[in-house]
Design a protein around this motif. Structure first.
Motif, PDB file in Angstrom:
ATOM      1  N   GLY A   5     -15.376  85.167  25.337  1.00 40.93           N
ATOM      2  CA  GLY A   5     -16.033  86.457  24.866  1.00 40.93           C
ATOM      3  C   GLY A   5     -16.484  87.019  26.158  1.00 40.93           C
ATOM      4  N   ASP A   7     -18.209  90.746  27.277  1.00 38.54           N
ATOM      5  CA  ASP A   7     -18.985  92.113  27.312  1.00 38.54           C
ATOM      6  C   ASP A   7     -18.961  92.731  28.689  1.00 38.54           C
ATOM      7  N   GLY A   9     -19.664  95.238  31.405  1.00 34.98           N
ATOM      8  CA  GLY A   9     -20.570  96.295  32.005  1.00 34.98           C
ATOM      9  C   GLY A   9     -20.396  96.899  33.292  1.00 34.98           C
ATOM     10  N   PHE A  13     -21.749  91.589  33.164  1.00 33.33           N
ATOM     11  CA  PHE A  13     -20.970  91.192  32.279  1.00 33.33           C
ATOM     12  C   PHE A  13     -21.673  90.161  31.518  1.00 33.33           C
ATOM     13  N   GLY A  14     -21.442  90.001  30.252  1.00 34.89           N
ATOM     14  CA  GLY A  14     -22.053  89.137  29.349  1.00 34.89           C
ATOM     15  C   GLY A  14     -20.908  88.210  28.772  1.00 34.89           C
ATOM     16  N   SER A  16     -19.591  84.424  26.407  1.00 36.92           N
ATOM     17  CA  SER A  16     -19.874  83.546  25.317  1.00 36.92           C
ATOM     18  C   SER A  16     -18.391  82.749  25.317  1.00 36.92           C
ATOM     19  N   GLU A  28     -25.270  86.003  31.553  1.00 42.32           N
ATOM     20  CA  GLU A  28     -24.805  87.427  31.899  1.00 42.32           C
ATOM     21  C   GLU A  28     -24.624  86.860  33.454  1.00 42.32           C
ATOM     22  N   ILE A  55     -12.261  90.676  24.729  1.00 44.24           N
ATOM     23  CA  ILE A  55     -13.174  91.412  25.473  1.00 44.24           C
ATOM     24  C   ILE A  55     -13.489  92.461  24.530  1.00 44.24           C
ATOM     25  N   GLY A  56     -14.907  92.739  24.441  1.00 42.94           N
ATOM     26  CA  GLY A  56     -15.652  93.934  23.829  1.00 42.94           C
ATOM     27  C   GLY A  56     -15.070  95.149  24.236  1.00 42.94           C
ATOM     28  N   PRO A  58     -15.923  98.958  24.376  1.00 47.76           N
ATOM     29  CA  PRO A  58     -16.784 100.032  23.857  1.00 47.76           C
ATOM     30  C   PRO A  58     -16.190 101.308  23.718  1.00 47.76           C
ATOM     31  N   THR A  66     -13.034  99.261  30.813  1.00 43.53           N
ATOM     32  CA  THR A  66     -12.774  97.966  30.285  1.00 43.53           C
ATOM     33  C   THR A  66     -11.284  97.339  29.953  1.00 43.53           C
TER      34      THR A  66
END
Length: 83
Positions: A5, A7, A9, A13-14, A16, A28, A55-56, A58, A66
């Motif tokens: 996963g 996130d 930014g 980046f986050g 998981s 992160e 990938i989240g 937004p 993204t």
């Protein structure tokens, strides 16, 4: 199957990982240039035997960046595996 996963930014980046419905945070990663994140992500993919990436996405202007990152990680991973 292991899932990665991400996130996205503008500066961080986050990450998981999940092999069940519950994901475990990997932390992160700060970056200055996109190649740093591409290399880091490729390393995670190989080390953790990732089979799929989530990938989240937004809303707003960040969504386009993204999507471009998602395309770049596919191209980057493909070019690394071709060598």
């Amino acid at each position: 199957m292991n899932y990665l996963g991400i996130d996205f930014g503008l500066r961080n980046f986050g990450f998981s990982i999940a092999s069940t419905p519950l994901a475990e945070p990997l932390g992160e990663k700060k970056y200055k240039q996109l190649n740093e994140i591409l290399e880091f992500t490729t390393t995670l993919i190989n080390e953790k035997q990732i089979k799929a990436i989530v990938i989240g996405l937004p809303e707003g202007k960040l969504a386009e960046n993204t999507k471009k990152f998602g395309e770049k990680i596919i191209q980057y991973e493909y070019s690394k595996n071709k060598k």
